[in-house]
Design an enzyme around this catalytic site. Structure first.
Site, PDB file in Angstrom:
ATOM      1  N   PHE A 111       0.915   6.856  -4.718  1.00 44.92           N
ATOM      2  CA  PHE A 111       2.034   6.740  -3.773  1.00 44.92           C
ATOM      3  C   PHE A 111       1.810   5.642  -2.735  1.00 44.92           C
ATOM      4  O   PHE A 111       2.760   5.193  -2.087  1.00 44.92           O
ATOM      5  CB  PHE A 111       2.274   8.085  -3.071  1.00 44.92           C
ATOM      6  N   LYS A 112       0.572   5.189  -2.584  1.00 45.69           N
ATOM      7  CA  LYS A 112       0.311   4.168  -1.564  1.00 45.69           C
ATOM      8  C   LYS A 112       1.073   2.871  -1.833  1.00 45.69           C
ATOM      9  O   LYS A 112       1.305   2.084  -0.923  1.00 45.69           O
ATOM     10  CB  LYS A 112      -1.182   3.918  -1.440  1.00 45.69           C
ATOM     11  N   ASP A 113       1.509   2.680  -3.090  1.00 47.70           N
ATOM     12  CA  ASP A 113       2.312   1.497  -3.405  1.00 47.70           C
ATOM     13  C   ASP A 113       3.627   1.463  -2.617  1.00 47.70           C
ATOM     14  O   ASP A 113       4.136   0.389  -2.317  1.00 47.70           O
ATOM     15  CB  ASP A 113       2.645   1.468  -4.897  1.00 47.70           C
TER      16      ASP A 113
END
Ligand code: PLP
Length: 466
Positions: A111-113
């Site tokens: 999810f860090k993208d």
């Protein structure tokens, strides 16, 4: 929009400066001076928007005049077009009124993208305008490094140096960093452990003279405000997809540094009906211990099957403490100074206030594996270990079955094949098509000794303008 520090002493900053700043000079974190608030009617009118259109509506008030609206729209279109699913953050149903939001369809499968793809573009935009250059320096034990590198690969005004402990990250994680092409990308494998890497980064921020005054360091760690901001959007997206804002939602969030779940808290404050937020931790459970007993106390670090949540303290929790203390920076400063020395509690009525919204659970490796196996057996759906913790905590903490419960799916199972094997499953999670040749790609990285002078010299010699 102006941003103020949670410790009340550092000067207020505008969006551009907050983007380029890590910690505030008083040691606090920046938060918006006031939040935008959307009416139910306005939120309702966003039904059917694309992810990037929704992202514009949610985030524009935070950015306001720092970036003209059309430029910001174009940036968001580009950012979310790199995700390998048309819906960007699709929902998968697990059971009656129970869902996983897949936040792992971006370039590095975590999810860090969502935040770092945007952050790279925001930085480059602001630096172009200011005719400035920055060196991003960071240490990683896995996910953050690759997401940051992918986010900065096209930046003209940024060089990025990511330190990882040599031979101590998984092969998938290393390759996700070292196979990214770009002459502004520099991977350093340090002959040491993660703490050595982190210490070198910290010391370098404290004394930047090795850069000769020609550029400056910038941080992309999870305290960066822009990362939190980008994560607010998908709470709106999930709600709108499941009948919000005309019904309220519950979210369960696999949590380490409290960034992702803090974004959910902000979504609620901005007008989105959310009736429950579940803090899901692994055995590094400082937040669960606080939420269940009003005691905030550091324990030793434990290594678990969910390494991206292996933390001793949760840096972004300070942002919640600031609100719980009526935004009194001096009180937060005192509390956290005391917390560095030993266990602390907050006044009971403040803690009870937090408990109205938040529940928590700590899930150990065995329960993580059991959950992976159970969901696979019942649904033929593979969870990564972080998401499995979220699902387990959601089930343990659920208050009301008529309220949709959405667990944030923070990573793709193919990133953590060892946990799947540990769960006793023989199925091999496959890398998605855009990553299928990861093991054939050429790697580029430099191995350096565990010595700060050598690392700093390498950076000074290799950032692009020298
Ligand atoms: C970073 C990360 C987390 C924790 O997110 P926080 O914002 O630090 O709470 C959870 N799962 C995965 C897969 C991560 O990479």
């Amino acid at each position: 929009m102006r941003y103020i520090s949670t410790r009340g002493e550092a000067p207020a900053l505008g969006f551009e400066d907050v983007l380029l700043t890590g910690l505030a000079t008083d040691g606090g974190l920046y938060v918006p001076e006031s939040l935008p608030h959307f009416s139910l009617e306005e939120i309702r009118s966003w039904r059917g928007l694309s992810y990037s259109e929704l992202a514009f509506n949610v985030m524009h008030p935070f950015v306001d005049d720092a970036i003209p609206a059309d430029d910001f729209r174009a940036m968001l279109d580009e950012t979310y077009s790199v995700f390998a699913h048309q819906a960007v953050a699709p929902l998968v149903q697990l059971d009656a009124n129970e869902w996983v939001m897949e936040l792992f369809r971006g370039p590095t499968l975590a999810f860090k993208d969502f935040a770092l793809q945007l952050l790279g573009r925001l930085l480059d935009y602001v630096l172009e305008k200011r005719k400035q250059h920055v060196v991003i320096m960071g240490a990683t034990s896995g996910d953050t490094g690759s997401a940051a590198i992918e986010g900065c690969r096209r930046c003209e005004h940024v060089d990025i140096f990511i330190l990882h402990p040599h031979e101590r990250v998984s092969e998938v994680q290393r390759r996700q960093m070292t196979t990214v092409k770009g002459d502004n990308i520099h991977n350093i494998a340090v002959r040491g452990n993660f703490d050595d890497c982190q210490r070198m980064v910290k010391e370098s921020f404290g004394n930047q003279s090795f850069l000769g005054g020609k550029t400056q360091l910038a941080a992309v760690n999870s305290i960066n405000w822009a990362r939190i901001m980008a994560q607010i959007v998908y709470y709106f997206q999930a709600s709108l997809a499941l009948g919000g804002p005309d019904r309220s939602m519950a979210f369960s969030v696999p949590t380490g540094n409290f960034g992702d779940i803090f974004a959910g808290y902000l979504a609620k404050k901005m007008g989105l009906p959310i009736s429950q937020l579940v803090i899901a931790t692994n055995r590094n459970d400082i937040l669960h211990r606080f939420m269940s007993g009003n005691k905030y106390e550091q324990h030793q670090l434990e290594h678990t099957l969910s390494p991206s949540m292996d933390i001793m303290v949760s840096s972004n929790f300070e942002r919640l403490l600031f609100d719980l203390h009526g935004r009194d920076g001096a009180a937060v400063k005192l509390l956290l100074e005391n917390a560095a020395k030993g266990p602390v509690s907050i006044e009971d009525y403040r803690w009870r206030h937090a408990r109205k919204l938040f529940d928590s659970d700590a899930v150990d490796d065995k329960a993580t594996c059991d959950t992976i196996r159970e969901i696979f057996d019942r649904n033929e759906y593979l969870l990564d270990p972080h998401t499995a913790i979220g699902v387990k905590a959601a089930r343990n903490c659920r208050r009301d079955k008529t309220v949709p419960m959405i667990t944030l799916g923070t990573a793709h199972p193919a990133k953590f094949p060892d946990a799947i094997a540990e769960a006793g499953l023989t199925v091999k999670p496959e890398l998605p098509a855009h990553m299928a040749d990861l093991f054939e790609r050429e790697e580029r990285y430099t191995v350096l000794d565990n010595n700060i002078a050598g690392v700093q010299e390498f950076i000074a010699q290799n950032w692009k303008n020298t």
